[in-house]
Design a protein around this motif. Structure first.
Motif, PDB file in Angstrom:
ATOM      1  N   TYR A   1       0.807  -1.221   0.000  1.00  0.00           N
ATOM      2  CA  TYR A   1       0.000   0.000   0.000  1.00  0.00           C
ATOM      3  C   TYR A   1       0.841   1.272   0.000  1.00  0.00           C
ATOM      4  O   TYR A   1       0.418   2.308  -0.513  1.00  0.00           O
ATOM      5  CB  TYR A   1      -0.954  -0.012   1.207  1.00  0.00           C
ATOM      6  CG  TYR A   1      -0.339   0.399   2.521  1.00  0.00           C
ATOM      7  CD1 TYR A   1      -0.530   1.688   3.031  1.00  0.00           C
ATOM      8  CD2 TYR A   1       0.434  -0.483   3.275  1.00  0.00           C
ATOM      9  CE1 TYR A   1       0.025   2.071   4.245  1.00  0.00           C
ATOM     10  CE2 TYR A   1       0.984  -0.115   4.469  1.00  0.00           C
ATOM     11  CZ  TYR A   1       0.777   1.158   4.960  1.00  0.00           C
ATOM     12  OH  TYR A   1       1.339   1.529   6.156  1.00  0.00           O
TER      13      TYR A   1
ATOM     14  N   PHE B   1       0.742   5.781  -2.052  1.00  0.00           N
ATOM     15  CA  PHE B   1       0.386   6.975  -1.273  1.00  0.00           C
ATOM     16  C   PHE B   1       1.383   8.080  -1.573  1.00  0.00           C
ATOM     17  O   PHE B   1       2.574   7.821  -1.803  1.00  0.00           O
ATOM     18  CB  PHE B   1       0.379   6.652   0.225  1.00  0.00           C
ATOM     19  CG  PHE B   1      -0.862   5.942   0.694  1.00  0.00           C
ATOM     20  CD1 PHE B   1      -1.788   6.586   1.487  1.00  0.00           C
ATOM     21  CD2 PHE B   1      -1.114   4.630   0.341  1.00  0.00           C
ATOM     22  CE1 PHE B   1      -2.941   5.935   1.928  1.00  0.00           C
ATOM     23  CE2 PHE B   1      -2.242   3.969   0.761  1.00  0.00           C
ATOM     24  CZ  PHE B   1      -3.160   4.628   1.561  1.00  0.00           C
TER      25      PHE B   1
ATOM     26  N   ASP C   1      -1.374  10.461   5.193  1.00  0.00           N
ATOM     27  CA  ASP C   1      -2.248   9.379   4.738  1.00  0.00           C
ATOM     28  C   ASP C   1      -1.655   8.011   5.075  1.00  0.00           C
ATOM     29  O   ASP C   1      -2.386   7.078   5.431  1.00  0.00           O
ATOM     30  CB  ASP C   1      -2.459   9.484   3.231  1.00  0.00           C
ATOM     31  CG  ASP C   1      -3.226  10.742   2.842  1.00  0.00           C
ATOM     32  OD1 ASP C   1      -3.820  11.370   3.740  1.00  0.00           O
ATOM     33  OD2 ASP C   1      -3.226  11.087   1.643  1.00  0.00           O
TER      34      ASP C   1
ATOM     35  N   ASN D   1      -6.388   7.202   1.548  1.00  0.00           N
ATOM     36  CA  ASN D   1      -5.658   7.736   0.404  1.00  0.00           C
ATOM     37  C   ASN D   1      -6.416   8.945  -0.153  1.00  0.00           C
ATOM     38  O   ASN D   1      -7.286   8.820  -1.024  1.00  0.00           O
ATOM     39  CB  ASN D   1      -5.508   6.652  -0.660  1.00  0.00           C
ATOM     40  CG  ASN D   1      -4.466   7.008  -1.701  1.00  0.00           C
ATOM     41  OD1 ASN D   1      -3.945   8.126  -1.718  1.00  0.00           O
ATOM     42  ND2 ASN D   1      -4.170   6.053  -2.573  1.00  0.00           N
TER      43      ASN D   1
ATOM     44  N   SER E   1      -5.306  11.255  -2.021  1.00  0.00           N
ATOM     45  CA  SER E   1      -4.940  11.583  -3.400  1.00  0.00           C
ATOM     46  C   SER E   1      -5.850  10.902  -4.408  1.00  0.00           C
ATOM     47  O   SER E   1      -5.829  11.252  -5.590  1.00  0.00           O
ATOM     48  CB  SER E   1      -3.490  11.190  -3.667  1.00  0.00           C
ATOM     49  OG  SER E   1      -3.314   9.798  -3.512  1.00  0.00           O
ATOM     50  N   ARG E   2      -6.631   9.920  -3.973  1.00  0.00           N
ATOM     51  CA  ARG E   2      -7.579   9.230  -4.855  1.00  0.00           C
ATOM     52  C   ARG E   2      -8.983   9.271  -4.248  1.00  0.00           C
ATOM     53  O   ARG E   2      -9.758   8.332  -4.379  1.00  0.00           O
ATOM     54  CB  ARG E   2      -7.144   7.775  -5.068  1.00  0.00           C
ATOM     55  CG  ARG E   2      -5.746   7.654  -5.652  1.00  0.00           C
ATOM     56  CD  ARG E   2      -5.410   6.216  -5.984  1.00  0.00           C
ATOM     57  NE  ARG E   2      -6.246   5.690  -7.038  1.00  0.00           N
ATOM     58  CZ  ARG E   2      -6.063   5.899  -8.335  1.00  0.00           C
ATOM     59  NH1 ARG E   2      -5.063   6.661  -8.749  1.00  0.00           N
ATOM     60  NH2 ARG E   2      -6.858   5.362  -9.227  1.00  0.00           N
TER      61      ARG E   2
END
Length: 604
Positions: free
Chosen positions: A456, A460, A465, A505, A507-508
């Protein structure tokens, strides 16, 4: 009238077993076959004639099976074609008919040309391994390419039983036999003999076949069961085949989603590298290719048998594609069963399906996204009604769906707004259900969390996060910490881990932020390598320092670091090497990452 009584058909096999043979009267044939009939009738004794004359007339009995004529009218070719299953009737005949990726077809064709037509005289044998889920076109691709290239295919089929002799049958069916034993021969020996003969001799030339091209390949799709219990015997046979082979050998193995892969047991990495086995992995049939095939079959059947079959619309065909999980064979069988007008169950199912979907999807005030999700929920519950299969996802794709976490934009009027103090947690709607992804991967929750924890971080871009996601993973690990409740809590643990990583996350978090992320490779967990190294160190410490009578953990954490400080604590070179390896930390300031093993889409 009785013309003649045929001899008992099985007397020469079974001898005198005390079973009365059932004789059937044979009716005389018309024409030339009845020429010898007057002589046979005159040869009847007068006693028989008198008894026949004085016999009372009997009622005509109902015709039994033996009285019926043996010669049935031959079926026409069109009738025989109609009785074939659609899978056989619409079997692909050219490369354009295949629902397989063009790249995979080119890979198989290139390998066959290289190892058959470009093979050197003294070159060793070659083995090709075709893997993939059931119904993805592995066998059809090989057969079509072999026919296009003019290759003979000699295929192994597991024998049901050995050939019985007359004495064997007498001993089995005699009075003193209890039908307990059969003469048999090991399948491994038969398989080895088949490879030897197929490698040495060409197959028999049948009527109508040309003998111009003697190029051939050996196909193994039905592997003897003994090799699953003892893979080493298969490996020895393959080593012998490689040394003496004159033609390539092709294995076709379907992937197993239950976790115990046949490919891993029969063809481990060591054997693949030793014998230079080339592996081509097929993927499930894409929905677009499957829809093209189903539309072509439905159109052909509608034009030929409009009165017998029920024509399905595009929505029903899409539902069939979704339920078959990329299995084109299962999809065609489901299409055939659901198209029959005689099958009221299927017809009733499709009518209810259309009616319910129309009602649900035409509710006023429901947006496109919510309408889609609402319909999909009911369809997913009923999608297995006709020919559906358990949906399975490879681990590579399952991890990708969680990590990339695709979303769909939702307007403010269609989605309830969070309070001001919770606005930082606002996210667009997910296109996946993490719990369903974990379930379809056929892995335990703790094992899936292990793969997620390994991969994961690379996806990131903000350290905050990462901190938040690691907290969720830690909470998921705590849920499975108690061994007595681990089986119950694994599903909850996987839900916390997957949804925590997806939600953390930022950013998404929205659909417009999804683009621009390049591909990043996935890896298998370091935990596997570390635990393997730990077990090896425990066994080595217990054997090298057995005189200290300490557990392996105490040896490595308490005794060996102390012995490493001493100048010359041991004289045994093995003990000294182990102390230097385990008893001291490396002098580097930063520890290097272990060499990671890449996770590919071939791993089930």
């Amino acid at each position: 009238q009785v013309a003649e009584w045929p001899a008992p058909p099985f007397d020469d096999f079974f001898g005198d077993t005390g079973i009365a043979p059932c004789a059937a009267p044979v009716k005389p044939l018309r024409g030339g076959s009845g020429r010898g009939r007057p002589q046979k009738q005159r040869a009847l004794s007068p006693v028989a004639e008198n008894s026949r004359a004085t016999a009372p007339p009997r009622k005509r009995a109902k015709p039994c099976a033996v009285d019926l004529p043996c010669a049935k009218p031959k079926r026409s070719r069109s009738q025989a074609q109609e009785e074939l299953p659609w899978v056989e009737r619409y079997r692909p005949k050219t490369q354009n008919d295949l629902a397989v990726q063009k790249k995979k077809i080119e890979e198989v064709e290139t390998w066959l040309k290289m190892h058959i037509f470009q093979r050197q005289p003294k070159q060793s044998g070659s083995i090709l391994l075709l893997t993939g889920p059931p119904g993805c076109g592995k066998t059809a691709t090989l057969q079509i390419l072999a026919r296009d290239l003019g290759l003979q295919v000699q295929e192994w089929t597991n024998p049901l039983s050995s050939d019985f002799t007359k004495e064997d049958l007498r001993s089995m069916f005699g009075h003193d036999s209890n039908f307990h034993t059969f003469p048999s021969q090991a399948q491994s020996a038969l398989f080895q003999d088949f490879l030897l003969r197929a490698n040495k001799y060409n197959k028999l030339q049948m009527l109508g076949e040309s003998s111009e091209n003697d190029k051939k390949l050996i196909l193994i799709e039905d592997i003897p069961n003994q090799f699953y219990r003892d893979p080493g015997s298969l490996h020895e046979i393959l080593r012998t085949f490689i040394r003496t082979s004159r033609c390539p050998l092709v294995f076709i193995i379907s992937d197993n989603f239950s976790g115990d892969s046949n490919q891993g047991s029969l063809f481990p990495t060591e054997i693949v590298q030793e014998l230079c086995i080339f592996n081509i992995s097929f993927k499930p049939v894409a929905p677009t290719n499957m829809m093209k095939v189903l539309n072509r079959i439905a159109a052909a059947e509608a034009s030929m048998n409009r009165e017998k079959n029920y024509t399905l619309d595009r929505t029903s065909l899409e539902l069939l594609c979704r339920g078959c999980s990329g299995d084109i064979r299962s999809a065609i069988n489901s299409l055939q069963f659901s198209s029959m007008k005689e099958c009221s169950l299927e017809k009733e199912f499709w009518s209810k399906k259309k009616k319910s979907s129309t009602i649900k999807c035409e509710e006023a005030g429901v947006s496109k996204v919510r309408r889609k999700n609402k319909c999909d929920t009911s369809e997913d519950q009923e999608i297995q009604a006709i020919g559906g299969r358990d949906a399975s996802i490879f681990l590579f794709h399952a991890l990708g769906k969680i990590i990339y976490c695709k979303r769909e934009a939702v307007s403010e009027s269609e989605c309830p707004q969070l309070p001001a103090h919770l606005s930082e947690h606002h996210r667009d709607t997910l296109l996946i259900q993490p719990e369903d992804i974990v379930e379809k991967s056929h892995m335990s929750g703790s094992m899936f969390n292990l793969y997620l924890h390994q991969n994961y971080v690379d996806f990131f871009s903000d350290i905050d996060d990462v901190v938040r996601a690691s907290e969720y993973l830690s909470n998921a690990d705590v849920l499975c910490s108690n061994w007595s409740t681990r089986l119950v809590m694994e599903s909850y643990s996987a839900s916390v881990a997957t949804r925590g990583v997806v939600h953390s996350n930022t950013s998404r978090a929205f659909a417009q932020q999804q683009g621009g992320m390049r591909f990043r490779p996935l890896h298998k967990p370091q935990w596997f390598l570390i635990s393997k190294k730990y077990r090896e160190n425990c066994l080595a410490a217990k054997s090298l320092f057995s005189s200290f009578c300490l557990p392996p953990e105490c040896l490595q954490t308490e005794l060996l670091p102390y012995l490493a400080v001493l100048a010359n604590p041991m004289r045994n070179q093995a003990q000294i090497a182990f102390i230097q390896d385990v008893g001291r930390l490396p002098l580097k300031r930063h520890f290097g990452r272990l060499q990671l093993e890449t996770l590919s889409d071939k791993d089930p």
